[in-house]
Design an enzyme around this catalytic site. Structure first.
Site, short mmCIF file in Angstrom:
data_model
loop_
_atom_site.label_atom_id
_atom_site.label_comp_id
_atom_site.label_asym_id
_atom_site.label_seq_id
_atom_site.Cartn_x
_atom_site.Cartn_y
_atom_site.Cartn_z
N CYS A 110 0.85 -1.19 0.00
CA CYS A 110 0.00 0.00 0.00
C CYS A 110 0.88 1.24 0.00
CB CYS A 110 -0.90 -0.01 1.24
SG CYS A 110 -1.99 1.43 1.37
N HIS A 152 -9.17 -3.49 -2.17
CA HIS A 152 -8.19 -2.67 -1.44
C HIS A 152 -8.61 -1.20 -1.44
CE1 HIS A 152 -3.84 -1.83 -0.28
NE2 HIS A 152 -4.29 -0.63 -0.61
N GLU A 153 -8.96 -0.68 -2.62
CA GLU A 153 -9.31 0.74 -2.73
C GLU A 153 -10.65 1.04 -2.03
OE1 GLU A 153 -7.04 2.73 -3.61
OE2 GLU A 153 -5.76 1.10 -4.29
N HIS A 156 -10.18 1.48 1.59
CA HIS A 156 -9.69 2.82 1.94
C HIS A 156 -10.84 3.79 2.18
CE1 HIS A 156 -5.36 2.83 1.84
NE2 HIS A 156 -5.30 2.24 0.66
#
Length: 204
Positions: A110, A152-153, A156
């Protein structure tokens, strides 16, 4: 213009991001932000970047997985990861509407946890609905590495980092990943790093 990327420990990375209205998406300010995030991601380089990572708590991320990023991987590794190039695109107000029950585990990094990597379990496939930079509704069914990037995004945007999902004993510096782990199958890495706490009688 390249933006500064926030690092783990900064509060903005732990806050739920805010949705954007159609008017906000089409505004000159948001369009400029998208361009700046694209340039920042490419310069890093990375395959994704979410607005909270540049200090802005909005549900917006940019994604792009260049073929050149994959040159360090062997054909076998690319096959195992189901990794193929992904063209640049923007996801706004994304939500995962379905995910595969099976999961895949691979090392993941990351841009906001600089210098480290760890094995992270992720769903093998996901279906995501989102708006693009023109405020148009889109739906994508992603598998393999692209599905991992999306998860993953989207994490966030909820204030979640991969360290919250990782196999904790696999956390490693990039340097040591290259030295010890990069060419080993994930199953072998997990076996080597099995916790002594899992063994009978392993108490202080």
């Amino acid at each position: 213009m390249r933006l500064q990327i926030a690092q783990i420990g900064e509060e903005v990375l732990r806050l739920p991001a805010n949705e954007l209205s159609r008017e906000q998406i089409l505004s000159a300010k948001t369009q400029e932000l998208i361009e700046q995030m694209r340039d920042t991601m490419r310069n890093a380089p990375g395959v994704g970047l979410a607005a909270p990572q540049v200090g802005i708590p909005l549900k917006l991320a940019v994604i792009e997985d260049h073929e050149e990023y994959q040159k360090k991987l062997t054909p076998t590794q690319l096959f195992e990861r189901q990794r193929q190039p992904v063209p640049f695109h923007v996801i706004i107000n994304p939500r995962i509407v379905s995910s595969d029950n099976s999961s895949l585990e691979f090392f993941e990094g990351c841009l906001s946890v600089t210098g480290y990597s760890a094995i992270v379990p992720r769903a093998r496939a996901v279906t995501v609905e989102y708006l693009n930079e023109h405020a148009e509704s889109k739906r994508v069914e992603a598998v393999g590495w692209y599905a991992r990037i999306l998860q993953h995004e989207i994490d966030h945007l909820a204030g979640v980092l991969y360290v919250d999902r990782m196999r904790t004993r696999t956390l490693t510096t990039f340097e040591n990943f290259e030295r010890f782990w990069k060419d080993l199958p994930v199953s072998e890495v997990l076996a080597k790093l099995k916790s002594g706490l899992d063994k009978p009688g392993a108490q202080g």
